[in-house]
Design a protein around this motif. Structure first.
Motif, short mmCIF file in Angstrom:
data_model
loop_
_atom_site.label_atom_id
_atom_site.label_comp_id
_atom_site.label_asym_id
_atom_site.label_seq_id
_atom_site.Cartn_x
_atom_site.Cartn_y
_atom_site.Cartn_z
N ALA A 1 -5.18 4.15 1.84
CA ALA A 1 -4.07 4.15 0.90
C ALA A 1 -4.54 3.52 -0.41
N VAL A 2 -3.68 3.58 -1.40
CA VAL A 2 -3.89 2.78 -2.60
C VAL A 2 -3.21 1.43 -2.36
N TYR A 3 -3.95 0.39 -2.53
CA TYR A 3 -3.44 -0.97 -2.31
C TYR A 3 -3.11 -1.61 -3.65
N TYR A 4 -1.90 -2.14 -3.72
CA TYR A 4 -1.40 -2.73 -4.96
C TYR A 4 -1.16 -4.23 -4.76
N CYS A 5 -1.59 -4.99 -5.73
CA CYS A 5 -1.32 -6.42 -5.75
C CYS A 5 0.02 -6.66 -6.45
N ASN A 6 0.79 -7.56 -5.91
CA ASN A 6 2.09 -7.92 -6.49
C ASN A 6 2.17 -9.42 -6.68
N ARG B 1 0.84 -1.20 0.00
CA ARG B 1 0.00 0.00 0.00
C ARG B 1 0.87 1.25 0.00
N GLN B 2 0.29 2.32 -0.51
CA GLN B 2 1.00 3.58 -0.54
C GLN B 2 0.02 4.71 -0.25
N ALA B 3 0.28 5.42 0.82
CA ALA B 3 -0.52 6.59 1.18
C ALA B 3 0.16 7.84 0.63
N PRO B 4 -0.58 8.92 0.46
CA PRO B 4 0.01 10.16 -0.09
C PRO B 4 1.20 10.63 0.74
N GLY B 5 2.31 10.89 0.07
CA GLY B 5 3.50 11.38 0.74
C GLY B 5 4.31 10.33 1.46
N LYS B 6 3.91 9.07 1.35
CA LYS B 6 4.63 7.99 2.03
C LYS B 6 5.16 6.98 1.02
N GLN B 7 6.11 6.19 1.47
CA GLN B 7 6.66 5.15 0.62
C GLN B 7 5.71 3.94 0.57
N ARG B 8 5.81 3.21 -0.52
CA ARG B 8 5.04 1.96 -0.62
C ARG B 8 5.56 0.98 0.42
N GLU B 9 4.64 0.31 1.11
CA GLU B 9 5.03 -0.62 2.16
C GLU B 9 4.32 -1.96 1.99
N LEU B 10 4.97 -2.99 2.49
CA LEU B 10 4.38 -4.32 2.46
C LEU B 10 3.23 -4.40 3.44
N VAL B 11 2.11 -4.93 2.99
CA VAL B 11 0.98 -5.20 3.88
C VAL B 11 0.99 -6.68 4.28
#
Length: 122
Positions: free
Chosen positions: A91-96, A38-48
């Motif tokens: 946040a925006v949640y991304y699938c990997n 996930r990635q919130a505005p102004g933050k780095q993408r992090e593992l959920v």
């Protein structure tokens, strides 16, 4: 070509639940691991959360005990059940997916979905 398509995001009140889904399609021998970031505005993408083909899971500290990742190998799909949601989960949640490029998974390549917005707000 490999595509990952997410669904299930939306607006939910604090304390509520959402379930995200992600399905992989295309030229896939097999999938070594799948996960959610996930990635919130102004933050780095992090593992959920992540899960291997064998079922081993790992979670980010902030979601332990609240989120559960699961996987359907037959469908090349991964799911994220999110409970007790907090505003800081927005946040925006991304699938990997770590996709195997050969039959013995000697070579792998990362693919990403387009992202799905999760907003936790009253």
């Amino acid at each position: 070509q490999v595509q990952l398509v997410e669904s299930g995001g939306g607006l939910v009140q604090p304390g509520g639940s959402l379930r995200l889904s992600c399905a992989a399609s295309g030229s896939i021998f097999s999938i070594y691991a799948m996960g959610w970031y996930r990635q919130a505005p102004g933050k780095q993408r992090e593992l959920v959360a992540g899960v291997t083909s064998g079922g081993s899971t790992n979670y980010g500290e902030s979601v332990l005990g609240r989120f559960t990742i699961s996987r359907d190998n037959a469908k090349n799909a991964v799911y994220l059940q999110m409970n007790s949601l907090k505003p800081e989960d927005s946040a925006v949640y991304y699938c990997n997916g770590a996709i195997c490029l050969d039959s013995v998974c000697h070579y792998k390549r990362d693919y990403w979905g387009q992202g799905t917005q999760v907003t936790v707000s009253s």
